[in-house]
Design a protein around this motif. Structure first.
Motif, PDB file in Angstrom:
ATOM      1  N   ALA A   1      35.927  31.064  51.076  1.00 49.19           N
ATOM      2  CA  ALA A   1      36.808  32.235  51.140  1.00 49.19           C
ATOM      3  C   ALA A   1      38.244  31.823  51.471  1.00 49.19           C
ATOM      4  N   GLU A   2      38.415  30.874  52.364  1.00 46.34           N
ATOM      5  CA  GLU A   2      39.754  30.376  52.700  1.00 46.34           C
ATOM      6  C   GLU A   2      40.384  29.653  51.517  1.00 46.34           C
ATOM      7  N   GLN A   3      39.581  28.888  50.784  1.00 47.50           N
ATOM      8  CA  GLN A   3      40.086  28.212  49.590  1.00 47.50           C
ATOM      9  C   GLN A   3      40.506  29.236  48.543  1.00 47.50           C
ATOM     10  N   MET A   4      39.698  30.287  48.403  1.00 52.56           N
ATOM     11  CA  MET A   4      40.030  31.356  47.454  1.00 52.56           C
ATOM     12  C   MET A   4      41.358  32.001  47.837  1.00 52.56           C
ATOM     13  N   GLN A   5      41.521  32.311  49.109  1.00 54.57           N
ATOM     14  CA  GLN A   5      42.749  32.934  49.592  1.00 54.57           C
ATOM     15  C   GLN A   5      43.953  32.047  49.294  1.00 54.57           C
ATOM     16  N   SER A   6      43.805  30.771  49.512  1.00 57.04           N
ATOM     17  CA  SER A   6      44.889  29.829  49.264  1.00 57.04           C
ATOM     18  C   SER A   6      45.273  29.802  47.783  1.00 57.04           C
TER      19      SER A   6
ATOM     20  N   SER B   1      48.099  42.596  49.002  1.00 52.41           N
ATOM     21  CA  SER B   1      46.874  42.828  49.749  1.00 52.41           C
ATOM     22  C   SER B   1      45.773  41.982  49.125  1.00 52.41           C
ATOM     23  N   LEU B   2      44.905  41.421  49.969  1.00 48.87           N
ATOM     24  CA  LEU B   2      43.830  40.565  49.489  1.00 48.87           C
ATOM     25  C   LEU B   2      42.650  40.690  50.442  1.00 48.87           C
ATOM     26  N   GLU B   3      41.510  41.106  49.902  1.00 45.76           N
ATOM     27  CA  GLU B   3      40.281  41.204  50.690  1.00 45.76           C
ATOM     28  C   GLU B   3      39.204  40.406  49.982  1.00 45.76           C
TER      29      GLU B   3
ATOM     30  N   PHE C   1      30.743  36.690  45.907  1.00 40.91           N
ATOM     31  CA  PHE C   1      31.909  37.275  46.573  1.00 40.91           C
ATOM     32  C   PHE C   1      32.350  38.569  45.908  1.00 40.91           C
ATOM     33  N   GLN C   2      32.953  39.434  46.717  1.00 43.14           N
ATOM     34  CA  GLN C   2      33.667  40.604  46.222  1.00 43.14           C
ATOM     35  C   GLN C   2      35.133  40.383  46.556  1.00 43.14           C
ATOM     36  N   LEU C   3      36.001  40.731  45.607  1.00 40.23           N
ATOM     37  CA  LEU C   3      37.429  40.528  45.774  1.00 40.23           C
ATOM     38  C   LEU C   3      38.171  41.816  45.442  1.00 40.23           C
ATOM     39  N   VAL C   4      39.064  42.220  46.339  1.00 44.69           N
ATOM     40  CA  VAL C   4      39.998  43.305  46.066  1.00 44.69           C
ATOM     41  C   VAL C   4      41.386  42.710  46.251  1.00 44.69           C
ATOM     42  N   ILE C   5      42.176  42.751  45.181  1.00 41.35           N
ATOM     43  CA  ILE C   5      43.506  42.149  45.222  1.00 41.35           C
ATOM     44  C   ILE C   5      44.522  43.121  44.635  1.00 41.35           C
ATOM     45  N   VAL C   6      45.661  43.239  45.312  1.00 37.68           N
ATOM     46  CA  VAL C   6      46.775  44.065  44.830  1.00 37.68           C
ATOM     47  C   VAL C   6      47.972  43.139  44.653  1.00 37.68           C
ATOM     48  N   SER C   7      48.472  43.079  43.415  1.00 39.28           N
ATOM     49  CA  SER C   7      49.597  42.193  43.123  1.00 39.28           C
ATOM     50  C   SER C   7      50.536  42.843  42.116  1.00 39.28           C
ATOM     51  N   PRO C   8      51.837  42.710  42.330  1.00 35.54           N
ATOM     52  CA  PRO C   8      52.788  43.231  41.346  1.00 35.54           C
ATOM     53  C   PRO C   8      52.662  42.535  39.993  1.00 35.54           C
ATOM     54  N   GLN C   9      52.079  41.335  39.973  1.00 36.71           N
ATOM     55  CA  GLN C   9      51.900  40.611  38.703  1.00 36.71           C
ATOM     56  C   GLN C   9      50.907  41.309  37.772  1.00 36.71           C
ATOM     57  N   PHE C  10      50.109  42.242  38.298  1.00 36.26           N
ATOM     58  CA  PHE C  10      49.138  42.959  37.484  1.00 36.26           C
ATOM     59  C   PHE C  10      49.731  44.189  36.794  1.00 36.26           C
TER      60      PHE C  10
ATOM     61  N   ILE D   1      35.381  41.627  40.894  1.00 34.49           N
ATOM     62  CA  ILE D   1      36.836  41.720  41.046  1.00 34.49           C
ATOM     63  C   ILE D   1      37.319  43.152  40.885  1.00 34.49           C
ATOM     64  N   LYS D   2      38.146  43.576  41.824  1.00 35.96           N
ATOM     65  CA  LYS D   2      38.911  44.814  41.702  1.00 35.96           C
ATOM     66  C   LYS D   2      40.367  44.387  41.847  1.00 35.96           C
ATOM     67  N   ALA D   3      41.106  44.439  40.737  1.00 30.04           N
ATOM     68  CA  ALA D   3      42.493  43.955  40.711  1.00 30.04           C
ATOM     69  C   ALA D   3      43.423  45.109  40.380  1.00 30.04           C
ATOM     70  N   TYR D   4      44.361  45.379  41.265  1.00 35.90           N
ATOM     71  CA  TYR D   4      45.263  46.511  41.120  1.00 35.90           C
ATOM     72  C   TYR D   4      46.721  46.076  41.198  1.00 35.90           C
ATOM     73  N   ALA D   5      47.567  46.847  40.552  1.00 41.07           N
ATOM     74  CA  ALA D   5      49.008  46.728  40.764  1.00 41.07           C
ATOM     75  C   ALA D   5      49.363  47.661  41.919  1.00 41.07           C
ATOM     76  N   PRO D   6      50.478  47.399  42.613  1.00 42.07           N
ATOM     77  CA  PRO D   6      50.887  48.298  43.698  1.00 42.07           C
ATOM     78  C   PRO D   6      51.005  49.732  43.183  1.00 42.07           C
ATOM     79  N   GLY D   7      50.559  50.657  43.995  1.00 43.09           N
ATOM     80  CA  GLY D   7      50.632  52.069  43.623  1.00 43.09           C
ATOM     81  C   GLY D   7      49.424  52.585  42.871  1.00 43.09           C
ATOM     82  N   GLU D   8      48.512  51.708  42.473  1.00 44.89           N
ATOM     83  CA  GLU D   8      47.324  52.141  41.746  1.00 44.89           C
ATOM     84  C   GLU D   8      46.181  52.577  42.670  1.00 44.89           C
ATOM     85  N   ILE D   9      46.263  52.190  43.933  1.00 42.91           N
ATOM     86  CA  ILE D   9      45.216  52.622  44.871  1.00 42.91           C
ATOM     87  C   ILE D   9      45.852  53.277  46.073  1.00 42.91           C
TER      88      ILE D   9
END
Length: 87
Positions: A4-9, A18-20, A41-50, A79-87
């Motif tokens: 999980a730490e490697q994934m975060q990195s 945001s990253l869970e 693993f379950q991943l929830v990530i919010v990034s402007p790149q999306f 994976i749940k991948a969002y852009a800011p403002g989508e959630i």
């Protein structure tokens, strides 16, 4: 360093706001992928790149960022991948 730490990195390359990461490997003990050493693993990530990108492209970006971890350390990834403002 845990998986999980490697994934975060590695996911830091996507500039997440945001990253869970939830390690559910314990629920899959005895599963073929788990016995080979791969985690679940379950991943929830919010990034402007999306922003403006379809779900499939967002997932590909996550897979690309995780790189070699997808070959052994990660057997299953929800994976749940969002852009800011989508959630």
């Amino acid at each position: 360093m845990t998986v999980a730490e490697q994934m975060q990195s590695k996911l830091a390359a996507l500039g997440p706001e945001s990253l869970e990461i939830l390690d559910e490997s314990g629920k899959h003990v005895g599963h073929a992928g788990a016995s080979a050493g791969g985690g679940h693993f379950q991943l929830v990530i919010v990034s402007p790149q999306f922003a403006g990108k379809p779900v499939q492209q967002r997932h590909r970006m996550v897979y690309d960022a995780l790189g070699s971890l997808m070959k052994k350390e990660i057997h299953a990834l929800a994976i749940k991948a969002y852009a800011p403002g989508e959630i």
